[in-house]
Design a protein around this motif. Structure first.
Motif, short mmCIF file in Angstrom:
data_model
loop_
_atom_site.label_atom_id
_atom_site.label_comp_id
_atom_site.label_asym_id
_atom_site.label_seq_id
_atom_site.Cartn_x
_atom_site.Cartn_y
_atom_site.Cartn_z
N TYR A 81 0.86 -1.19 0.00
CA TYR A 81 0.00 0.00 0.00
C TYR A 81 0.88 1.23 0.00
O TYR A 81 1.81 1.33 0.81
CB TYR A 81 -0.92 0.00 1.23
CG TYR A 81 -1.87 -1.17 1.21
CD1 TYR A 81 -2.91 -1.22 0.28
CD2 TYR A 81 -1.72 -2.23 2.10
CE1 TYR A 81 -3.77 -2.29 0.23
CE2 TYR A 81 -2.59 -3.32 2.06
CZ TYR A 81 -3.61 -3.34 1.12
OH TYR A 81 -4.45 -4.42 1.07
N GLN A 132 -5.67 0.83 7.09
CA GLN A 132 -6.77 0.42 7.98
C GLN A 132 -8.01 0.07 7.15
O GLN A 132 -8.65 -0.95 7.37
CB GLN A 132 -7.09 1.60 8.90
CG GLN A 132 -7.60 1.20 10.27
CD GLN A 132 -7.49 2.38 11.24
OE1 GLN A 132 -7.57 3.55 10.85
NE2 GLN A 132 -7.31 2.07 12.50
N ALA A 133 -8.31 0.94 6.16
CA ALA A 133 -9.49 0.71 5.31
C ALA A 133 -9.33 -0.57 4.48
O ALA A 133 -10.30 -1.23 4.14
CB ALA A 133 -9.71 1.91 4.39
N GLU A 134 -8.09 -0.91 4.17
CA GLU A 134 -7.83 -2.10 3.36
C GLU A 134 -7.70 -3.36 4.23
O GLU A 134 -7.38 -4.44 3.72
CB GLU A 134 -6.56 -1.92 2.53
CG GLU A 134 -6.64 -0.80 1.49
CD GLU A 134 -7.55 -1.16 0.32
OE1 GLU A 134 -7.78 -2.37 0.08
OE2 GLU A 134 -8.02 -0.23 -0.36
N GLY A 135 -7.86 -3.21 5.54
CA GLY A 135 -7.86 -4.38 6.41
C GLY A 135 -6.50 -4.81 6.96
O GLY A 135 -6.37 -5.92 7.49
N VAL A 136 -5.50 -3.95 6.84
CA VAL A 136 -4.19 -4.27 7.42
C VAL A 136 -4.31 -4.36 8.93
O VAL A 136 -4.93 -3.50 9.56
CB VAL A 136 -3.14 -3.19 7.03
CG1 VAL A 136 -1.85 -3.37 7.81
CG2 VAL A 136 -2.88 -3.23 5.53
N GLU A 137 -3.74 -5.43 9.52
CA GLU A 137 -3.88 -5.61 10.97
C GLU A 137 -2.71 -5.04 11.75
O GLU A 137 -2.87 -4.32 12.72
CB GLU A 137 -4.04 -7.10 11.29
CG GLU A 137 -5.40 -7.65 10.85
CD GLU A 137 -5.47 -9.17 10.92
OE1 GLU A 137 -4.53 -9.80 11.46
OE2 GLU A 137 -6.46 -9.72 10.43
N ASN A 176 -6.02 -2.96 12.97
CA ASN A 176 -7.30 -3.65 13.01
C ASN A 176 -7.14 -4.87 13.90
O ASN A 176 -6.03 -5.40 14.03
CB ASN A 176 -7.72 -4.12 11.61
CG ASN A 176 -8.25 -2.98 10.73
OD1 ASN A 176 -9.25 -2.35 11.04
ND2 ASN A 176 -7.54 -2.72 9.64
N ASP A 178 -7.09 -8.67 15.05
CA ASP A 178 -6.75 -9.88 14.31
C ASP A 178 -8.01 -10.60 13.86
O ASP A 178 -8.96 -10.74 14.62
CB ASP A 178 -5.97 -10.85 15.22
CG ASP A 178 -4.52 -10.42 15.36
OD1 ASP A 178 -4.09 -9.57 14.57
OD2 ASP A 178 -3.84 -10.92 16.26
N ALA A 179 -7.98 -11.05 12.62
CA ALA A 179 -9.13 -11.79 12.11
C ALA A 179 -9.35 -13.05 12.93
O ALA A 179 -10.46 -13.50 13.15
CB ALA A 179 -8.92 -12.13 10.65
#
Lengths: 203, 122
Positions: A81, A132-137, A176, A178-179
């Protein structure tokens, strides 16, 4: 490399680019994600080709146009990114997140002509908002410990020191959750001397 | 020249090994390869020893390969001083996908404490 540690708490929301602001020199600066276009690419090459080598950090940006292009090809593609600070059609600064295992490594550079004007803060916040918007943790970085302005900027953003035992400080930030659910991390952040509130403009 | 090459099994340490062995063959260095503990390495010491012996044999040089246990940095310095080595050679660090170089903890310690010349192989 040993396991990196990150803060337990997720960072606050960062602004999602594009954003625009006026820097401390009165210049209008726009933060935009890299669009993959050739014009932006060549402008980036131009900024790095003109970059003061004394502001290099741990080998980047590399010297010479050929190496700059190779380096950019590696960090602008795929799962990376990238966010650029534009002053008109000139690149004032560039920040990047490059995947490394389960996290992303961060680097930020502001051209000498645009340093000490508050651009670094907007640029890093824009990059983190984009990530953050792209889901990076998780995000980590290393910074030379004598680079106080950079260290204090990173702390202000919310980065915590995860390894203070080498020449470079290693710092981490959680963007973010953790998934896969909660992941504990412990440990005191090492004390960093000096808290000048200067802007960081390079690494 | 009397050269001590310290390797612990990281990628950069194997690069240092290959380069030092290659150079020793040309320069006729009196080379000792010390296989040290490196907790960040995923390669077991026995395997590192094996790699070092192979490299030495392939180059056709007469170099000692020795296993050195304990704290790697201070052991290398101690050996260099006691046995009058003139140079310590180590791996030159890890490069992240971003392209940033970080120097390993062993190299940091040796750089700051050695009385001999220290070479970091890139």
């Amino acid at each position: 490399m040993s396991d990196r540690r990150y803060p337990d708490a997720v960072a606050d929301a960062f602004p999602i680019p594009p954003t625009e602001f006026t820097d401390r020199e009165g210049r209008t600066v726009e933060i935009r994600p890299y669009d993959g276009g050739n014009a932006a690419y060549e402008s980036l090459v131009g900024m790095y080709d003109d970059f003061d080598p004394s502001d290099r950090a741990q080998g980047i940006p590399p010297g010479g146009e050929k190496r700059i292009r190779e380096w950019l090809d590696a960090i602008l593609g795929g799962d990376c990114y990238n966010v650029i600070a534009w002053c008109g059609d000139e690149v004032a600064g560039h920040a990047t997140l490059v995947p490394d295992g389960d996290a992303y490594e961060l680097a930020i550079f502001v051209h000498q002509e645009y340093q000490r004007a508050g651009i670094g803060t907007h640029l890093i916040r824009g990059l983190l908002g984009h990530g953050q918007a792209e889901g990076v943790e998780k995000v980590w970085l290393t910074v030379e410990r004598w680079n106080r302005a950079a260290v204090s900027l990173y702390k202000k953003i919310g980065f915590e020191t995860s390894d203070a035992e080498s020449f470079e400080l290693e710092m981490g930030l959680r963007l973010n959750a953790d998934a896969g659910g909660e992941e504990g991390s412990e440990g005191e952040a090492g004390e960093i001397g000096g808290d000048d509130d200067g802007e960081s403009d390079r690494e | 020249m009397k050269v001590l090459c310290g390797i612990g099994g990281s990628d950069d340490s194997f690069r240092a090994l290959d380069r030092t062995v290659e150079r020793a063959a040309v320069a006729n260095d009196d080379l000792t390869v010390a296989v040290v503990d490196n907790e960040d390495s995923s390669v077991a010491p026995d395997e590192v020893l094996e790699r070092a012996r192979e490299a030495v044999a392939d180059a056709g040089i007469d170099a000692e390969v020795r296993r050195v246990e304990g704290d790697p940095g201070s052991r290398l310095i101690e050996i260099a001083e006691r046995e009058a080595f003139e140079e310590i050679v180590l791996g030159g660090g890890h490069t992240s996908p971003m392209g940033k170089i970080t120097i390993g903890s062993i190299a940091e310690f040796v750089l700051l404490n050695a009385k001999t010349t220290v070479t970091l192989v890139r």
